[in-house]
Design a protein around this motif. Sequence first.
Motif, short mmCIF file in Angstrom:
data_model
loop_
_atom_site.label_atom_id
_atom_site.label_comp_id
_atom_site.label_asym_id
_atom_site.label_seq_id
_atom_site.Cartn_x
_atom_site.Cartn_y
_atom_site.Cartn_z
N SER A 113 0.70 -0.76 -0.11
CA SER A 113 0.14 -0.10 0.19
C SER A 113 0.60 1.32 -0.08
O SER A 113 2.31 0.94 0.84
CB SER A 113 -1.02 -0.14 1.30
OG SER A 113 -0.07 0.34 2.63
N VAL A 114 0.24 2.31 -0.27
CA VAL A 114 0.75 3.77 -0.93
C VAL A 114 1.53 4.59 0.80
O VAL A 114 2.73 4.63 1.24
CB VAL A 114 0.46 4.49 -1.39
CG1 VAL A 114 0.74 5.75 -1.43
CG2 VAL A 114 0.69 4.09 -2.95
N GLU A 115 0.42 3.30 1.88
CA GLU A 115 0.62 4.41 2.86
C GLU A 115 1.66 3.43 3.96
O GLU A 115 2.76 4.60 4.30
CB GLU A 115 -0.94 4.43 3.56
CG GLU A 115 -2.02 4.76 4.08
CD GLU A 115 -2.60 4.37 2.43
OE1 GLU A 115 -4.04 4.53 2.03
OE2 GLU A 115 -2.07 3.13 1.62
N LYS A 116 1.81 2.61 4.01
CA LYS A 116 3.03 1.52 3.75
C LYS A 116 3.90 1.95 3.67
O LYS A 116 5.11 1.78 4.43
CB LYS A 116 2.56 0.11 3.69
CG LYS A 116 3.84 -1.17 4.31
CD LYS A 116 3.12 -2.06 4.20
CE LYS A 116 4.61 -2.99 4.95
NZ LYS A 116 3.94 -4.75 4.69
N TYR A 117 3.92 2.77 2.55
CA TYR A 117 6.13 2.75 1.34
C TYR A 117 5.85 4.06 2.00
O TYR A 117 6.85 4.27 2.08
CB TYR A 117 5.43 2.90 0.00
CG TYR A 117 6.26 3.08 -0.70
CD1 TYR A 117 7.50 2.42 -0.86
CD2 TYR A 117 6.86 4.74 -0.99
CE1 TYR A 117 8.75 2.96 -1.20
CE2 TYR A 117 7.66 5.22 -1.29
CZ TYR A 117 8.53 4.36 -2.16
OH TYR A 117 10.06 5.05 -2.54
N MET A 118 5.15 4.66 2.60
CA MET A 118 5.47 6.19 2.94
C MET A 118 6.05 6.13 4.67
O MET A 118 7.37 6.68 4.28
CB MET A 118 4.54 6.87 3.37
CG MET A 118 3.61 7.33 1.66
SD MET A 118 1.76 8.00 1.69
CE MET A 118 1.92 9.98 3.19
N GLU A 119 5.18 5.09 5.09
CA GLU A 119 6.88 5.11 6.78
C GLU A 119 7.85 4.77 6.57
O GLU A 119 8.56 4.61 6.30
CB GLU A 119 5.80 3.96 7.46
CG GLU A 119 4.29 4.75 7.47
CD GLU A 119 3.50 2.69 8.59
OE1 GLU A 119 4.24 2.30 8.54
OE2 GLU A 119 2.43 3.58 8.77
N GLU A 174 0.15 6.97 -7.38
CA GLU A 174 0.66 6.91 -6.26
C GLU A 174 1.18 8.36 -5.69
O GLU A 174 1.41 8.18 -4.31
CB GLU A 174 1.75 5.85 -5.84
CG GLU A 174 1.28 4.18 -6.96
CD GLU A 174 1.85 3.00 -6.74
OE1 GLU A 174 1.60 1.88 -6.99
OE2 GLU A 174 3.28 3.16 -7.01
N PHE A 184 -1.44 10.53 -5.08
CA PHE A 184 -1.61 10.14 -3.63
C PHE A 184 -0.77 10.61 -2.13
O PHE A 184 -1.39 10.85 -1.68
CB PHE A 184 -2.17 8.37 -2.79
CG PHE A 184 -2.82 7.78 -1.71
CD1 PHE A 184 -4.12 8.05 -1.65
CD2 PHE A 184 -1.69 7.37 -1.47
CE1 PHE A 184 -4.68 7.75 -1.01
CE2 PHE A 184 -2.19 7.44 0.02
CZ PHE A 184 -3.77 7.17 0.89
N ILE A 185 0.42 10.37 -2.53
CA ILE A 185 1.08 10.74 -1.26
C ILE A 185 1.42 12.19 -1.50
O ILE A 185 0.64 13.09 0.19
CB ILE A 185 2.67 10.34 -1.15
CG1 ILE A 185 2.54 9.18 -1.20
CG2 ILE A 185 3.57 11.24 -0.68
CD1 ILE A 185 4.21 8.87 -1.43
N GLU A 228 -1.92 13.21 1.21
CA GLU A 228 -1.78 12.84 1.86
C GLU A 228 -1.49 13.82 2.49
O GLU A 228 -1.14 14.21 3.91
CB GLU A 228 -1.52 10.99 2.02
CG GLU A 228 -2.34 10.51 1.69
CD GLU A 228 -3.46 10.09 2.71
OE1 GLU A 228 -3.46 9.56 3.55
OE2 GLU A 228 -4.42 10.35 2.22
#
Length: 359
Positions: free
Chosen positions: A182-188, A338, A341-342, A345
């Motif tokens: 997921s992009v959220e996980k990748y951000m972390e 993606e 999306f970041i 966010e």
Amino acid sequence: MDRKILVVSTGGDEAYAMLKGIRGSGVFAVSTKAEEPEIPEEVRGAVIIGGENPQTAAFLQGWLQRGLPLLAFGAPTLDLCRAFGGQVGETVLSETVKKVEYAPLGVCCGVEGGMRMLNSAQSLSLPEGIRTLANTGDTVLGFDNGNGISGFQFVPDSNDVEAGEIIGNFLWKTCGLTADFSVEKYMEEAIASIREKVGDGKALCLLSGGVDTVAAACLAKAAVGEKLHCIIIDKGLERSGEVDAIQEDFSHLGLSIKRIDARQKMMEAMASCATTQQKRQAVRALVRATLEAEAESLGDDVTMIFGTNYMDVLEGVKYSESTTRPFVEPLRPLLKREVRFIAGEMGVPEKVITRQHYP
């Protein structure tokens, strides 16, 4: 993102659509070309798709020796048939709608038959041990070897339920993957990576006004806080008022932004340029020199932050060539949607997220 699916293009736009679809299902996928295959060690399987390519046969021979799952769509399926020892005959179907039936085997388990457009199909003679998975009348459209290697003469369309089920069976059942990307996980992960790379030093990011650089800068800001320094270079080549608009649009993001007036230097550099290529080179040289001068003013321990995305990688664009210093490309594996999306966010304004930076 340790486990990956490799999408192999043999020509055409189908591979990019496949890449986006697989990413959208929660599986991390990367792309390569049949003629220049780059196969990461972490791959769990591959999808090969596209048009005719003289290098496809060689790629398939190498892949089959690896013993990993493979799903072929379109012209590569003909090469796969030959690789199994089968024969490919004449074209028997062209630009026609036919009812397709699926066998309850392999990646076709649970797939219901239906009408579909077949752009082209050739007669296939399958060798012993190769199973028919899909057919219309006497024409074989899909087959497998019973050991994770499958091929289909058709190419998935948008909103293609049957192909979607086949791809899903391949990802979840054949390759044993789970939807853990997921992009959220990748951000972390990206924030942690930037923090580790920058360490006790400082970070420098050039803001171009596009979504890529500001998304990269926001990730860096989240990672290293006040140690991030951003610059905007006013070259005099932007739309009227664009540099002012960039500063205004980014003002609430908490970024430390320095505006550098390089208009006179840019005009002087352009004065001796006669061709478009020379002008591009002059712009790159100015940006490189400005970045280096700014990094030098910040000290010895400076890490550059670049907004390289995955499309840049596929097209061979290398922003990192503008520096000899350590650098981070936090968006490098990500598709444009993606990246957007970041940006959303991280609070980037919608007009920046959708902006076409260059006229």
